[in-house]
Design an enzyme around this catalytic site. Structure first.
Site, PDB file in Angstrom:
ATOM      1  N   SER A 135       0.876  -1.286  -0.086  1.00 24.67           N
ATOM      2  CA  SER A 135      -0.092   0.238   0.074  1.00 24.67           C
ATOM      3  C   SER A 135       0.770   1.255   0.009  1.00 24.67           C
ATOM      4  O   SER A 135       1.987   1.328   0.787  1.00 24.67           O
ATOM      5  CB  SER A 135      -0.855   0.239   1.347  1.00 24.67           C
ATOM      6  OG  SER A 135      -1.606   0.910   1.143  1.00 24.67           O
ATOM      7  N   LYS A 161      -1.335  -1.010  -4.327  1.00 23.93           N
ATOM      8  CA  LYS A 161      -2.465  -0.080  -3.879  1.00 23.93           C
ATOM      9  C   LYS A 161      -2.127   1.313  -3.629  1.00 23.93           C
ATOM     10  O   LYS A 161      -1.030   1.491  -2.872  1.00 23.93           O
ATOM     11  CB  LYS A 161      -3.212  -0.540  -2.498  1.00 23.93           C
ATOM     12  CG  LYS A 161      -4.098   0.173  -2.078  1.00 23.93           C
ATOM     13  CD  LYS A 161      -5.045  -0.469  -0.847  1.00 23.93           C
ATOM     14  CE  LYS A 161      -4.620   0.013   0.441  1.00 23.93           C
ATOM     15  NZ  LYS A 161      -5.722  -0.652   1.620  1.00 23.93           N
ATOM     16  N   LYS A 163      -3.360   5.203  -2.410  1.00 19.86           N
ATOM     17  CA  LYS A 163      -4.350   5.957  -1.829  1.00 19.86           C
ATOM     18  C   LYS A 163      -4.711   7.291  -2.795  1.00 19.86           C
ATOM     19  O   LYS A 163      -3.985   7.883  -3.450  1.00 19.86           O
ATOM     20  CB  LYS A 163      -3.851   6.767  -0.543  1.00 19.86           C
ATOM     21  CG  LYS A 163      -3.406   5.731   0.541  1.00 19.86           C
ATOM     22  CD  LYS A 163      -4.921   4.784   0.922  1.00 19.86           C
ATOM     23  CE  LYS A 163      -4.515   3.936   2.203  1.00 19.86           C
ATOM     24  NZ  LYS A 163      -5.624   3.450   2.669  1.00 19.86           N
ATOM     25  N   ASP A 189      -7.733   2.857  -3.216  1.00 18.94           N
ATOM     26  CA  ASP A 189      -8.187   3.104  -1.873  1.00 18.94           C
ATOM     27  C   ASP A 189      -8.535   4.559  -1.325  1.00 18.94           C
ATOM     28  O   ASP A 189      -7.653   5.333  -1.365  1.00 18.94           O
ATOM     29  CB  ASP A 189      -7.166   2.464  -0.795  1.00 18.94           C
ATOM     30  CG  ASP A 189      -8.323   2.267   0.541  1.00 18.94           C
ATOM     31  OD1 ASP A 189      -7.477   1.814   1.475  1.00 18.94           O
ATOM     32  OD2 ASP A 189      -9.132   2.869   0.657  1.00 18.94           O
ATOM     33  N   GLU A 214     -11.246   0.737  -3.564  1.00 17.67           N
ATOM     34  CA  GLU A 214     -11.668   0.428  -2.275  1.00 17.67           C
ATOM     35  C   GLU A 214     -12.550   1.506  -1.529  1.00 17.67           C
ATOM     36  O   GLU A 214     -11.900   2.740  -1.697  1.00 17.67           O
ATOM     37  CB  GLU A 214     -10.386   0.057  -1.540  1.00 17.67           C
ATOM     38  CG  GLU A 214     -10.581  -0.354  -0.284  1.00 17.67           C
ATOM     39  CD  GLU A 214      -9.086  -0.817   0.423  1.00 17.67           C
ATOM     40  OE1 GLU A 214      -8.244  -0.724  -0.224  1.00 17.67           O
ATOM     41  OE2 GLU A 214      -9.315  -1.145   1.751  1.00 17.67           O
ATOM     42  N   ASP A 239     -14.087  -1.935   2.697  1.00 22.22           N
ATOM     43  CA  ASP A 239     -13.040  -2.082   3.881  1.00 22.22           C
ATOM     44  C   ASP A 239     -14.063  -1.584   4.984  1.00 22.22           C
ATOM     45  O   ASP A 239     -14.606  -2.480   5.819  1.00 22.22           O
ATOM     46  CB  ASP A 239     -11.897  -1.485   3.462  1.00 22.22           C
ATOM     47  CG  ASP A 239     -10.944  -1.128   4.846  1.00 22.22           C
ATOM     48  OD1 ASP A 239      -9.780  -0.672   4.643  1.00 22.22           O
ATOM     49  OD2 ASP A 239     -11.169  -1.734   5.868  1.00 22.22           O
ATOM     50  N   LYS A 263      -9.885  -7.154   7.365  1.00 19.42           N
ATOM     51  CA  LYS A 263      -8.973  -6.724   8.467  1.00 19.42           C
ATOM     52  C   LYS A 263      -9.455  -7.458   9.674  1.00 19.42           C
ATOM     53  O   LYS A 263     -10.545  -7.262  10.207  1.00 19.42           O
ATOM     54  CB  LYS A 263      -8.818  -5.330   8.638  1.00 19.42           C
ATOM     55  CG  LYS A 263      -8.197  -4.705   7.513  1.00 19.42           C
ATOM     56  CD  LYS A 263      -8.063  -3.207   7.584  1.00 19.42           C
ATOM     57  CE  LYS A 263      -7.472  -2.447   6.108  1.00 19.42           C
ATOM     58  NZ  LYS A 263      -7.561  -0.954   6.543  1.00 19.42           N
ATOM     59  N   GLY A 291      -4.073  -3.933   5.628  1.00 18.13           N
ATOM     60  CA  GLY A 291      -3.120  -3.579   6.419  1.00 18.13           C
ATOM     61  C   GLY A 291      -3.358  -2.576   7.397  1.00 18.13           C
ATOM     62  O   GLY A 291      -4.223  -1.973   7.153  1.00 18.13           O
TER      63      GLY A 291
HETATM   64  O1  164 Z   1      -0.755  -1.745   6.472  1.00 15.80           O
HETATM   65  C1  164 Z   1      -0.434  -1.448   5.372  1.00 15.80           C
HETATM   66  O2  164 Z   1       0.395  -1.406   4.542  1.00 15.80           O
HETATM   67  C2  164 Z   1      -1.959  -0.941   4.688  1.00 15.80           C
HETATM   68  C3  164 Z   1      -1.830   0.606   5.269  1.00 15.80           C
HETATM   69  C4  164 Z   1      -3.260   1.180   4.606  1.00 15.80           C
HETATM   70  O3  164 Z   1      -3.583   1.167   3.635  1.00 15.80           O
HETATM   71  C5  164 Z   1      -4.197   1.607   5.620  1.00 15.80           C
HETATM   72  C6  164 Z   1      -3.849   1.582   6.996  1.00 15.80           C
HETATM   73  C7  164 Z   1      -4.734   2.216   7.798  1.00 15.80           C
HETATM   74  C8  164 Z   1      -5.972   2.684   7.566  1.00 15.80           C
HETATM   75  C9  164 Z   1      -6.103   2.851   6.196  1.00 15.80           C
HETATM   76  O4  164 Z   1      -5.583   4.029   6.008  1.00 15.80           O
HETATM   77  C10 164 Z   1      -5.440   2.181   5.095  1.00 15.80           C
HETATM   78  C11 164 Z   1      -6.498   1.110   4.598  1.00 15.80           C
HETATM   79  O5  164 Z   1      -7.714   1.432   4.554  1.00 15.80           O
HETATM   80  O6  164 Z   1      -6.051  -0.015   4.347  1.00 15.80           O
HETATM   81 MG    MG Z   2      -8.544   0.530   2.900  1.00 15.74          MG
END
Ligand code: 164
Ligand code: MG
Length: 370
Positions: A135, A161, A163, A189, A214, A239, A263, A291
């Site tokens: 991510s 992924k 953001k 995402d 996402e 999510d 998750k 994650g």
């Molecule tokens: O742990 C990782 O590498 C994923 C991190 C990540 O994408 C996220 C972490 C925490 C909350 C969110 O912002 C986001 C998610 O939505 O998956």
């Molecule tokens: Mg997410």
């Protein structure tokens, strides 16, 4: 299983570089590590709650309070014969899923160690390796995103992924497609940053062969995602909207999504995660493991759940070096091959907590006995 003692530790670990999403930025990751002592073994898990209630309603302090005042006292006096008993024990307490998951996960780890089997085997997983993705947060510039994509493509990650948020969506996606082509397994995402008034942007994203978009809409929505999915050919992945197997059932019945990001912390633990996995498998809805900027302890739990068969899309379980200069586990989580992690076959989570590294980041600890 007699639970003799539970220990909580509040850690604060600096990320190698800040992680930014549509709702905020994390530079220092605070987390609660939970250790359960039972009949000669110790099980570990971590709460994935963030410091502020921006991803969901929980925080480090709500997790600590709910664990210390409610969940641990219940667990210490309960009759636990199997880890599945723990989520039933916690059911009368509303929500607070990340607090519940951290304690339930530590019991699962202790249980697997007592049985002499891996956590993956204990939950029914059979994979010996898993494909993983990575991510990438919202970066200051499109070039900075491209540099991160290049690094992780070189490391062989099987899913990229990125953001997105209003004003930083089409440009980065277009630039990635331009530089890396349409074959790159790419997803976006949004972390609930859009609404149905942003339909035009969603329809424009629909032209970039994304694996999925996402959580484009509100964190507690299932209805509007169903309306949006009708407008898009790109699969919607949920999510934040999915907290229980019942939420997943409703989202599937309403066609609100075609993919679900599981998750463990968001849904209250490994038992509920397995129920969601099984329901999605019955309805041919693929799942993947999201994650939450975990240490190696949380990553180990994510690896175990991903060993279940319907985790057919690479998750966000990257190696320790994605975020940490040093991880609190030995060995650190490292790629077995490009984009591939091994599923440990030694008892429990398969990683040991490194006490000297853990103590470097320790802010607070507490011990609970009956
Ligand atoms: O742990 C990782 O590498 C994923 C991190 C990540 O994408 C996220 C972490 C925490 C909350 C969110 O912002 C986001 C998610 O939505 O998956
Ligand atoms: Mg997410």
């Amino acid at each position: 299983m007699k639970i003799e003692r539970v220990e909580l530790r509040l850690l604060q670990m600096p990320l190698l570089d800040a992680f930014t999403t549509s709702f905020g930025q994390v530079k220092l990751r605070k987390l609660v590590l939970v250790s359960v002592y039972s009949e000669g073994v110790v099980g570990h898990a971590e709460s994935v709650a963030m410091e502020y209630p921006l991803y969901n309603e929980e925080t480090i302090e709500t997790v600590w309070y709910i664990l210390a005042e409610l969940l641990i006292p219940r667990l210490l006096t309960a009759e636990i014969t199997a880890p599945e008993d723990v989520s039933r024990l916690f059911a009368p307490i509303r929500r607070n899923n990340m607090a519940k998951a951290a304690l339930e996960g530590a019991v699962w780890d202790a249980y697997a160690k007592q049985k002499g089997i891996s956590l993956a085997a204990a939950i029914g997983g059979k994979k010996q390796t898993i494909d993983v993705g990575v991510s990438i947060g919202i970066e200051p510039t499109v070039d900075a995103v491209l540099k991160k994509v290049e690094r992780f493509v070189d490391e062989g990650y099987k899913k990229i992924k990125v953001k997105i948020k209003p004003g930083f969506d089409i440009k980065p996606i277009e630039a990635i497609r331009k530089q890396f082509g349409t074959e790159l397994p790419l997803m976006a995402d949004a972390n609930s940053a859009y609404s149905m008034t942003d339909l035009a942007i969603m329809k424009e994203l629909d032209h970039y062969q994304l694996m999925m978009i996402e959580q484009p809409l509100a964190h507690d929505d299932i209805i509007d995602h169903a309306k949006l999915q009708k407008e898009l050919s790109t699969p919607i992945c949920l999510d934040e909207s999915i907290h229980t197997v019942d939420d997943a059932r409703k989202a599937i019945e309403l066609n609100s999504c075609k993919i679900i990001n599981i998750k463990i912390g968001r849904v209250g633990g490994l038992s509920e995660s397995k129920k969601i996995h099984d329901l999605c498998e019955q309805h041919h809805i693929p799942v993947w493991c999201g994650g939450m900027l975990e240490t190696g302890v949380g990553r180990a739990h994510n690896i175990a759940i991903t060993s279940l068969p319907n985790f057919t899309i690479p998750g966000d379980t990257s190696a320790s070096n994605r975020y940490w200069a040093e991880d609190i586990v030995t060995p650190e989580v490292a790629l077995l091959k490009p984009g591939i992690l091994a599923v440990p076959d030694n008892p429990g989570i398969g990683y040991e907590v490194n006490p000297s590294v853990m103590r470097k980041y320790l802010l607070r600890e507490a011990r609970f006995m009956e």
